[in-house]
Design a protein around this motif. Structure first.
Motif, PDB file in Angstrom:
ATOM      1  N   THR A 161      40.167  18.886  25.320  1.00 49.35           N
ATOM      2  CA  THR A 161      40.359  19.926  26.346  1.00 49.35           C
ATOM      3  C   THR A 161      41.565  20.821  26.087  1.00 49.35           C
ATOM      4  O   THR A 161      41.884  21.673  26.916  1.00 49.35           O
ATOM      5  N   GLY A 162      42.255  20.620  24.970  1.00 50.90           N
ATOM      6  CA  GLY A 162      43.520  21.311  24.726  1.00 50.90           C
ATOM      7  C   GLY A 162      43.445  22.819  24.792  1.00 50.90           C
ATOM      8  O   GLY A 162      44.396  23.481  25.197  1.00 50.90           O
ATOM      9  N   ARG A 163      42.311  23.406  24.396  1.00 50.41           N
ATOM     10  CA  ARG A 163      42.192  24.865  24.373  1.00 50.41           C
ATOM     11  C   ARG A 163      41.553  25.422  25.642  1.00 50.41           C
ATOM     12  O   ARG A 163      41.342  26.630  25.762  1.00 50.41           O
ATOM     13  N   MET A 164      41.232  24.558  26.589  1.00 51.12           N
ATOM     14  CA  MET A 164      40.646  25.014  27.847  1.00 51.12           C
ATOM     15  C   MET A 164      41.726  25.554  28.781  1.00 51.12           C
ATOM     16  O   MET A 164      42.852  25.057  28.783  1.00 51.12           O
ATOM     17  N   THR A 165      41.359  26.527  29.595  1.00 52.04           N
ATOM     18  CA  THR A 165      42.277  27.025  30.618  1.00 52.04           C
ATOM     19  C   THR A 165      42.579  25.897  31.600  1.00 52.04           C
ATOM     20  O   THR A 165      41.683  25.264  32.134  1.00 52.04           O
ATOM     21  N   GLY A 166      43.855  25.646  31.816  1.00 54.48           N
ATOM     22  CA  GLY A 166      44.240  24.537  32.688  1.00 54.48           C
ATOM     23  C   GLY A 166      44.903  23.416  31.929  1.00 54.48           C
ATOM     24  O   GLY A 166      45.592  22.581  32.516  1.00 54.48           O
ATOM     25  N   GLY A 167      44.714  23.380  30.597  1.00 53.10           N
ATOM     26  CA  GLY A 167      45.439  22.453  29.741  1.00 53.10           C
ATOM     27  C   GLY A 167      45.498  21.023  30.244  1.00 53.10           C
ATOM     28  O   GLY A 167      44.499  20.306  30.285  1.00 53.10           O
ATOM     29  N   LEU A 168      46.689  20.599  30.661  1.00 52.62           N
ATOM     30  CA  LEU A 168      46.907  19.211  31.070  1.00 52.62           C
ATOM     31  C   LEU A 168      46.113  18.833  32.316  1.00 52.62           C
ATOM     32  O   LEU A 168      45.791  17.662  32.515  1.00 52.62           O
ATOM     33  N   ALA A 169      45.789  19.796  33.161  1.00 52.71           N
ATOM     34  CA  ALA A 169      44.956  19.488  34.329  1.00 52.71           C
ATOM     35  C   ALA A 169      43.559  19.067  33.882  1.00 52.71           C
ATOM     36  O   ALA A 169      42.948  18.164  34.467  1.00 52.71           O
ATOM     37  N   GLN A 170      43.036  19.714  32.844  1.00 47.34           N
ATOM     38  CA  GLN A 170      41.740  19.323  32.289  1.00 47.34           C
ATOM     39  C   GLN A 170      41.826  17.938  31.646  1.00 47.34           C
ATOM     40  O   GLN A 170      40.909  17.125  31.763  1.00 47.34           O
ATOM     41  N   VAL A 171      42.941  17.680  30.976  1.00 46.73           N
ATOM     42  CA  VAL A 171      43.164  16.345  30.406  1.00 46.73           C
ATOM     43  C   VAL A 171      43.140  15.297  31.513  1.00 46.73           C
ATOM     44  O   VAL A 171      42.554  14.212  31.369  1.00 46.73           O
ATOM     45  N   ASN A 172      43.772  15.623  32.628  1.00 47.50           N
ATOM     46  CA  ASN A 172      43.845  14.713  33.773  1.00 47.50           C
ATOM     47  C   ASN A 172      42.447  14.319  34.255  1.00 47.50           C
ATOM     48  O   ASN A 172      42.148  13.135  34.462  1.00 47.50           O
ATOM     49  N   VAL A 173      41.570  15.313  34.417  1.00 45.78           N
ATOM     50  CA  VAL A 173      40.220  15.048  34.916  1.00 45.78           C
ATOM     51  C   VAL A 173      39.420  14.216  33.918  1.00 45.78           C
ATOM     52  O   VAL A 173      38.772  13.216  34.279  1.00 45.78           O
ATOM     53  N   LEU A 174      39.459  14.608  32.649  1.00 43.29           N
ATOM     54  CA  LEU A 174      38.684  13.891  31.631  1.00 43.29           C
ATOM     55  C   LEU A 174      39.212  12.474  31.431  1.00 43.29           C
ATOM     56  O   LEU A 174      38.425  11.530  31.242  1.00 43.29           O
ATOM     57  N   SER A 186      40.593  10.549  33.713  1.00 38.37           N
ATOM     58  CA  SER A 186      40.101   9.739  34.832  1.00 38.37           C
ATOM     59  C   SER A 186      38.655   9.305  34.605  1.00 38.37           C
ATOM     60  O   SER A 186      38.275   8.172  34.890  1.00 38.37           O
ATOM     61  N   THR A 187      37.858  10.214  34.073  1.00 40.41           N
ATOM     62  CA  THR A 187      36.450   9.908  33.832  1.00 40.41           C
ATOM     63  C   THR A 187      36.302   8.813  32.789  1.00 40.41           C
ATOM     64  O   THR A 187      35.541   7.853  32.972  1.00 40.41           O
ATOM     65  N   LEU A 188      37.039   8.936  31.704  1.00 39.99           N
ATOM     66  CA  LEU A 188      36.919   7.949  30.627  1.00 39.99           C
ATOM     67  C   LEU A 188      37.568   6.622  31.011  1.00 39.99           C
ATOM     68  O   LEU A 188      37.054   5.550  30.675  1.00 39.99           O
ATOM     69  N   MET A 189      38.689   6.683  31.729  1.00 45.19           N
ATOM     70  CA  MET A 189      39.346   5.444  32.151  1.00 45.19           C
ATOM     71  C   MET A 189      38.546   4.732  33.222  1.00 45.19           C
ATOM     72  O   MET A 189      38.693   3.525  33.420  1.00 45.19           O
ATOM     73  N   GLY A 190      37.693   5.468  33.943  1.00 43.82           N
ATOM     74  CA  GLY A 190      36.838   4.822  34.941  1.00 43.82           C
ATOM     75  C   GLY A 190      35.942   3.778  34.318  1.00 43.82           C
ATOM     76  O   GLY A 190      35.598   2.776  34.954  1.00 43.82           O
ATOM     77  N   GLY A 191      35.546   3.998  33.077  1.00 44.88           N
ATOM     78  CA  GLY A 191      34.714   3.029  32.384  1.00 44.88           C
ATOM     79  C   GLY A 191      35.483   1.837  31.869  1.00 44.88           C
ATOM     80  O   GLY A 191      34.900   0.916  31.301  1.00 44.88           O
ATOM     81  N   LEU A 192      36.809   1.839  32.072  1.00 47.63           N
ATOM     82  CA  LEU A 192      37.623   0.742  31.562  1.00 47.63           C
ATOM     83  C   LEU A 192      38.334  -0.018  32.672  1.00 47.63           C
ATOM     84  O   LEU A 192      38.389  -1.243  32.666  1.00 47.63           O
ATOM     85  N   MET A 243      44.194   9.249  26.165  1.00 47.74           N
ATOM     86  CA  MET A 243      44.837  10.486  26.610  1.00 47.74           C
ATOM     87  C   MET A 243      44.984  11.458  25.433  1.00 47.74           C
ATOM     88  O   MET A 243      44.769  12.666  25.590  1.00 47.74           O
ATOM     89  N   ASN A 244      45.334  10.964  24.253  1.00 46.27           N
ATOM     90  CA  ASN A 244      45.419  11.826  23.069  1.00 46.27           C
ATOM     91  C   ASN A 244      44.056  12.422  22.731  1.00 46.27           C
ATOM     92  O   ASN A 244      43.950  13.598  22.367  1.00 46.27           O
ATOM     93  N   PHE A 245      43.016  11.597  22.884  1.00 42.74           N
ATOM     94  CA  PHE A 245      41.659  12.082  22.634  1.00 42.74           C
ATOM     95  C   PHE A 245      41.288  13.190  23.627  1.00 42.74           C
ATOM     96  O   PHE A 245      40.737  14.229  23.246  1.00 42.74           O
ATOM     97  N   CYS A 246      41.605  12.986  24.898  1.00 40.89           N
ATOM     98  CA  CYS A 246      41.324  13.994  25.931  1.00 40.89           C
ATOM     99  C   CYS A 246      42.079  15.287  25.657  1.00 40.89           C
ATOM    100  O   CYS A 246      41.574  16.390  25.894  1.00 40.89           O
ATOM    101  N   SER A 247      43.310  15.155  25.173  1.00 41.20           N
ATOM    102  CA  SER A 247      44.112  16.329  24.861  1.00 41.20           C
ATOM    103  C   SER A 247      43.472  17.150  23.738  1.00 41.20           C
ATOM    104  O   SER A 247      43.487  18.382  23.771  1.00 41.20           O
TER     105      SER A 247
END
Length: 429
Positions: free
Chosen positions: A89-102, A104-110, A82-86
């Motif tokens: 995506t930290g500077r993207m519009t949507g902030g934590l929502a972008q973190v949420n999506v990314l 999920s994608t990375l945790m899917g592999g785990l 989650m820190n890595f995702c932050s």
């Protein structure tokens, strides 16, 4: 007018599912009805089929990957990723929502489990998103919808089950899943950007992070993110089979847990208990569905269905369109693993008769089930997420409209543009 035993069995099965009777009990109720009303068939066959249905080598991967996902959660990997995702995506519009999506994608592999992913992110991210000004409904919808990516990313349990019941290569399904998961992730991040910009949801930060912090977050997440690479790479070069990859994942997750000093004896015991319970629930469905498959085979339902389809539907694209609508409708009422086991062996041979690539059809099949798991009246992802966030169902449904539009666009790509599902497979193999 008399009803045939198989028709009565299917009716009882559907009635039980409608009244939310446990899936394996519903399937067994239909099977017992059939065997009780059909003369000349030994009752012992039910038991034999249940046992033999779980004696599949590819299915050994299920408890292995479930266990690996459990220990990954106990080892503190989620916070590191989650820190890595932050950071990413930290500077993207949507902030934590972008973190949420990314995330999920990375945790899917785990983790391999969309429900576990949705529950985890609903607890960790939704309260923080609300503090940052996101609405509860939007936060819940992003969490539930992004969790759909999890079963598409290896080692998704749905892919393993589908491959085992249809005879498709698990390794090829995993490779295809990487591409499909990436497509859905990118599409969802674009939609989150559009909605966030319209509503004024801010980025987490506007300035660049110091290089030291970026490097630190990458270092923290590096070894957990290597797991999907190890799984795919090991399968591709022949170091181990998909089943053995599950055992490798367990060892790797435990090594990380001990290195991070997060796993102790208490966690080990709790992880084993959670693995046994999750695996048992899946295997009960698999065993019961095996008995149902025997009934379908004896009654020649797959052959009759194939003949009907080929006689009345000459265009494969029309067939795919009908299957999409059918699977989404069924997914609204029936649990995903049950659909996988019951309908997979029925529809896959028909798709092959139309010349449809088995990997393309498999990924399309799983994607449809995932949409169904998000949809009322029995959408498990929706209820799990709303149960944690306390979001009203009507607000969730209203907020999810643009996300449904996006999902149907991606589904159309998977259905009518084969390279989206087979491109990576052809490249690797």
């Amino acid at each position: 007018m008399t009803i045939s035993p198989v028709a009565l069995a299917i009716i009882i099965l559907l009635i039980c599912l409608f009244f939310k009777v446990p899936v394996f009990v519903s399937i067994m109720a239909g099977c017992v009805t059939y065997f009780s009303l059909t003369p000349g068939i030994p009752q012992l066959i039910v038991t034999q089929r249940i046992v033999s249905g779980t004696e599949s080598i590819p299915l050994l991967a299920v408890p292995f990957f479930v266990c690996a996902g459990v220990y990954m959660n106990y080892s503190g990997v989620t916070e590191r990723i989650m820190n890595f995702c932050s950071v990413v995506t930290g500077r993207m519009t949507g902030g934590l929502a972008q973190v949420n999506v990314l995330l999920s994608t990375l945790m899917g592999g785990l983790s391999g489990s969309n429900l576990a992913d949705a529950a985890m992110e609903a607890k960790m991210l939704v309260p923080e998103m609300e503090k940052k000004g996101f609405s509860k409904a939007f936060s819940s919808v992003v969490t539930a919808t992004s969790a759909m990516i999890t079963p598409l990313i290896p080692p998704g349990i749905g892919m393993i089950i589908y491959a085992s019941v249809t005879g498709v290569s698990v390794g090829k399904m995993f490779i295809s899943g990487l591409g499909v998961g990436a497509i859905l992730c990118i599409a969802m991040m674009i939609l989150v950007h559009i909605v966030s910009k319209k509503r004024g949801y801010k980025p987490i930060r506007t300035e660049k992070l110091p290089a030291r912090e970026v490097v630190g977050s990458v270092k923290q997440a590096f070894f957990p993110l290597c797991l999907p690479i190890i799984i795919i790479g090991g399968i591709r070069i022949g170091m181990f089979t998909p089943t053995e990859a599950g055992a490798v994942a367990i060892v790797y997750s435990l090594i990380l847990g001990f290195c991070y000093r997060k796993v102790n004896v208490k966690n080990l015991i709790a992880g084993i208990k959670e693995t046994v319970l999750t695996t048992a629930s899946i295997m009960l469905i698999v065993g019961a569905a095996s008995a149902l498959s025997w009934i379908f085979t004896k009654e020649q339902i797959p052959q009759a269905l194939t003949t009907f389809m080929l006689t009345h539907i000459s265009n494969k694209y029309l067939f795919l369109l009908i299957v999409n609508v059918f699977l989404i409708f069924v997914g609204m009422f029936v649990e995903g693993n049950a659909i996988n086991i019951i309908l997979g062996p029925l529809l896959a041979p028909i798709a092959a008769s139309y010349g449809i690539d088995p990997i393309q059809f498999g990924m399309m099949f799983i994607f449809n089930i995932s949409i169904g798991s998000l949809s009322p009246p029995m959408g498990t992802l929706m209820f799990v997420t709303c149960g944690v966030t306390k979001c009203k169902i009507k607000d969730f449904i209203k907020e999810s409209v643009p996300f449904y539009v996006l999902l149907f666009i991606v589904l159309a790509l998977l259905t009518f543009v084969p390279v989206c599902t087979t491109g990576l497979v052809n490249l690797f193999y």
